[in-house]
Design an enzyme around this catalytic site. Sequence first.
Site, PDB file in Angstrom:
ATOM      1  N   ARG A  55       0.852  -1.181   0.000  1.00  8.42           N
ATOM      2  CA  ARG A  55       0.000   0.000   0.000  1.00  8.42           C
ATOM      3  C   ARG A  55       0.893   1.238   0.000  1.00  8.42           C
ATOM      4  NH1 ARG A  55      -3.904   2.520   4.774  1.00  8.42           N
ATOM      5  NH2 ARG A  55      -4.940   4.048   3.420  1.00  8.42           N
ATOM      6  N   HIS A  56       0.360   2.332  -0.496  1.00  5.81           N
ATOM      7  CA  HIS A  56       1.096   3.598  -0.448  1.00  5.81           C
ATOM      8  C   HIS A  56       1.365   4.001   1.003  1.00  5.81           C
ATOM      9  CE1 HIS A  56      -2.540   5.691   0.842  1.00  5.81           C
ATOM     10  NE2 HIS A  56      -3.190   5.100  -0.140  1.00  5.81           N
ATOM     11  N   THR A  73      -8.006  12.659   2.212  1.00  3.81           N
ATOM     12  CA  THR A  73      -8.489  12.929   0.859  1.00  3.81           C
ATOM     13  C   THR A  73      -9.091  14.329   0.826  1.00  3.81           C
ATOM     14  OG1 THR A  73     -10.663  11.987   1.343  1.00  3.81           O
ATOM     15  CG2 THR A  73      -8.976  10.500   0.425  1.00  3.81           C
ATOM     16  N   ASP A 123      -5.409   0.448  -0.205  1.00  3.69           N
ATOM     17  CA  ASP A 123      -5.853  -0.508   0.809  1.00  3.69           C
ATOM     18  C   ASP A 123      -7.026  -1.360   0.349  1.00  3.69           C
ATOM     19  OD1 ASP A 123      -7.446   1.776   0.823  1.00  3.69           O
ATOM     20  OD2 ASP A 123      -7.602   1.906   2.994  1.00  3.69           O
TER      21      ASP A 123
END
Length: 467
Positions: A81-82, A88, A362
């Site tokens: 995952r990042h 956001t 995710d």
Amino acid sequence: MGVSAVLLPLYLLAGVTSGLAVPASRNQSTCDTVDQGYQCFSETSHLWGQYAPFFSLANESAISPDVPAGCRVTFAQVLSRHGARYPTESKGKKYSALIEEIQQNVTTFDGKYAFLKTYNYSLGADDLTPFGEQELVNSGIKFYQRYESLTRNIIPFIRSSGSSRVIASGEKFIEGFQSTKLKDPRAQPGQSSPKIDVVISEASSSNNTLDPGTCTVFEDSELADTVEANFTATFAPSIRQRLENDLSGVTLTDTEVTYLMDMCSFDTISTSTVDTKLSPFCDLFTHDEWIHYDYLQSLKKYYGHGAGNPLGPTQGVGYANELIARLTHSPVHDDTSSNHTLDSNPATFPLNSTLYADFSHDNGIISILFALGLYNGTKPLSTTTVENITQTDGFSSAWTVPFASRLYVEMMQCQAEQEPLVRVLVNDRVVPLHGCPIDALGRCTRDSFVRGLSFARSGGDWAECSA
């Protein structure tokens, strides 16, 4: 159905191919390390669900994550995952509006609430935080060191989903990987740096195994939203009443309570003091409330993208079939989310490599974990009562998809074993395989592992995507 990919030219990655040493970490804290990840304030930070920074589960693994004696790894695949990101854009607007509302309506800010009077919401949006960038540098270092018998001589093939923060995560992983290689006197000299070989579009019409989005029935599902609302109603009202009593003049919703809890993580990971200081938002809630919050995040993932959603695991089938192709050096057989244009081309989907790294989000990773059957022992999560990690057979959002999470798939050749063996680690925890006969170390032979992935090989329930 449209397909899109970008092959990144080398000059775009100049910053990670120049051979520069890894910049000094923001901190050299003993609670935030390459090997163990983020162990700072663990009683709280490990209860942030998918908003927790990566923390190693090696000490939670019933089976040692070390490569067993007498074995050598012949294939390694990481799915990551990042790294830690800012909220956001849409969530950030909600957080900012909530804080502004509190400041406009509350008359007195006492004690632990005093910071709210002058708190200025100034977090970025969507992109990696500096801490999140360092998480991926550390991940690249760790991957190189763990598989150095391969990484010293092989350049991994790397793909990224098309989000800017995911691409940036891949670049930072490369930075850590390559700087470690350059300092390794036993590494093969003269090799070029890895690069992101393929970026897969996240456009809604694009086939993307790293971030599927073309299963219409699944995309329209509201199951997770319903589960989230119902469970939030079991613990948030008492918190809301306390906050409204302590912050006279404000009226909150249960959802806004969870927004304030979200801010604990986001405010912490966005600062340069991430290893020495928790955000003051964290102190507004008790340990038991964090346990409920963490479980809420697990419910959202399980019923949103895991086995709790009838089409959740199916979203990960395309990636599972790509993994089968890589393990067996054979063409991809898949008619779900895979991109046939990419997967049929050796330049964009080679079958002869032994080192791979993929970067995604995710939600997609949750579906992949379930498509691989790794949590087949997890019974449907209670939607009314918190279940502990033993009751969920090792599943939680914090244990599976924290920021910078990593899934390792290893194939190894061992003495006295004719067939290669496969095992899987999720954040350094060995997850015993399902669907095939396992040995004492949670491994299956490669062929039995592939046979055990019958759900993926048959396309899952993809036929129901357009029902």
